[in-house]
Design an enzyme around this catalytic site. Structure first.
Site, PDB file in Angstrom:
ATOM      1  N   HIS A   1      -2.416  -2.962  -3.608  1.00 13.47           N
ATOM      2  CA  HIS A   1      -3.845  -2.777  -3.000  1.00 13.47           C
ATOM      3  C   HIS A   1      -4.938  -2.596  -4.025  1.00 13.47           C
ATOM      4  O   HIS A   1      -5.835  -3.051  -4.322  1.00 13.47           O
ATOM      5  CB  HIS A   1      -3.863  -1.645  -1.909  1.00 13.47           C
ATOM      6  CG  HIS A   1      -5.056  -1.678  -1.061  1.00 13.47           C
ATOM      7  ND1 HIS A   1      -5.290  -0.414  -0.350  1.00 13.47           N
ATOM      8  CD2 HIS A   1      -5.961  -2.351  -0.881  1.00 13.47           C
ATOM      9  CE1 HIS A   1      -6.537  -0.656   0.606  1.00 13.47           C
ATOM     10  NE2 HIS A   1      -7.051  -1.941   0.107  1.00 13.47           N
TER      11      HIS A   1
ATOM     12  N   GLU B   1       2.368  -1.021   4.430  1.00 15.18           N
ATOM     13  CA  GLU B   1       2.234   0.242   3.983  1.00 15.18           C
ATOM     14  C   GLU B   1       3.800   1.144   3.872  1.00 15.18           C
ATOM     15  O   GLU B   1       4.454   1.248   4.573  1.00 15.18           O
ATOM     16  CB  GLU B   1       1.379   1.104   5.253  1.00 15.18           C
ATOM     17  CG  GLU B   1       0.094   0.826   5.545  1.00 15.18           C
ATOM     18  CD  GLU B   1      -0.929   1.268   4.388  1.00 15.18           C
ATOM     19  OE1 GLU B   1      -0.763   1.905   3.394  1.00 15.18           O
ATOM     20  OE2 GLU B   1      -2.105   0.906   4.638  1.00 15.18           O
TER      21      GLU B   1
ATOM     22  N   ASP C   1      -3.609   2.815  -4.479  1.00 17.57           N
ATOM     23  CA  ASP C   1      -2.116   2.418  -4.073  1.00 17.57           C
ATOM     24  C   ASP C   1      -1.820   0.890  -4.262  1.00 17.57           C
ATOM     25  O   ASP C   1      -2.802   0.100  -4.421  1.00 17.57           O
ATOM     26  CB  ASP C   1      -2.347   2.515  -2.567  1.00 17.57           C
ATOM     27  CG  ASP C   1      -3.220   2.030  -1.603  1.00 17.57           C
ATOM     28  OD1 ASP C   1      -4.255   1.556  -1.848  1.00 17.57           O
ATOM     29  OD2 ASP C   1      -2.745   1.267  -0.744  1.00 17.57           O
TER      30      ASP C   1
ATOM     31  N   HIS D   1       0.763  -1.343  -0.070  1.00 23.79           N
ATOM     32  CA  HIS D   1       0.195   0.036  -0.031  1.00 23.79           C
ATOM     33  C   HIS D   1       1.127   1.180  -0.154  1.00 23.79           C
ATOM     34  O   HIS D   1       2.080   1.114   0.081  1.00 23.79           O
ATOM     35  CB  HIS D   1      -0.899   0.054   1.421  1.00 23.79           C
ATOM     36  CG  HIS D   1      -1.701  -1.025   1.581  1.00 23.79           C
ATOM     37  ND1 HIS D   1      -2.950  -1.056   1.486  1.00 23.79           N
ATOM     38  CD2 HIS D   1      -1.356  -2.248   2.225  1.00 23.79           C
ATOM     39  CE1 HIS D   1      -3.547  -2.048   2.026  1.00 23.79           C
ATOM     40  NE2 HIS D   1      -2.604  -2.968   2.334  1.00 23.79           N
TER      41      HIS D   1
HETATM   42 ZN   LIG Z   1      -4.206   0.499   0.603  1.00 26.42          ZN
END
Ligand SMILES: [Zn+2]
Length: 182
Positions: A152, A116, A162, A35
């Site tokens: 994602h 992330e 993303d 992400h």
């Molecule tokens: Zn995401």
């Protein structure tokens, strides 16, 4: 770095997020989901992401009013300088993917680890982030039968963009291959 039995990565900061639960039984961790996130958007300093994942968003920032009730997390957060923060042990289910589908399987949170990258859809990621992500991927692959790595946007294409056009899949996959061979 090393992943223990419960899925804690040694040598990185751990900040516990309440936004997780047990994985449903019988789900092997086979998917890594990449992400991007920045909080507020496009701001790469400060603790916005940490506040978001721990349900402590600063009420002075007006943007946060719109996302105050979100309950989200990821297992790992890779900062711009390559520093890694873990929020959820890999043995637990972090709430990063939302409604999602990969290879015909829905609810990707059940069988995935979420990473992330601190960033956005409009700005390149740093080399330090790729180095950290590669090292993290290799450690996770030693412990979990990860067969797929995806974005994602690939598991929730109608909702999510993303990690975005600036995430360099070639650079990442090449570095991963090189690291595995050495
Ligand atoms: Zn995401």
């Amino acid at each position: 770095m090393k992943v223990d039995e419960a899925g804690y990565l040694s040598g990185v900061q751990f900040i516990s997020s309440p936004n997780c639960d047990e994985r449903p039984p019988g789900n092997k961790i086979s998917l890594l989901v990449i992400h991007n996130i920045s909080m507020p958007p496009d701001v790469f300093a400060g603790n916005g992401v940490i506040e978001l994942f721990t349900n402590r968003l600063n009420s002075d920032v007006s943007y946060y009013e719109t996302i105050r009730d979100l309950r989200v997390s990821a297992h790992f957060f890779v900062r711009r300088n390559g520093g890694i923060i873990q929020f959820v042990p890999c043995g637990k289910r972090a709430w990063h993917a939302g409604e999602s589908c990969w290879n015909g399987r829905t609810c990707c949170n059940d069988f995935s680890i979420g990473v992330e990258m601190e960033g956005s859809d409009t700005i390149p990621f740093t080399d330090s982030q790729y180095v950290a992500l590669v090292a993290l991927t290799i450690e996770l692959s030693k412990v979990y039968p990860i067969t797929d790595i995806t974005g994602h946007s690939d598991i929730a294409p109608k909702r999510k963009t993303d990690p975005g056009p600036y995430f360099d899949w070639n650079q990442y996959k090449k570095a991963l291959l090189t690291a595995k061979q050495s």
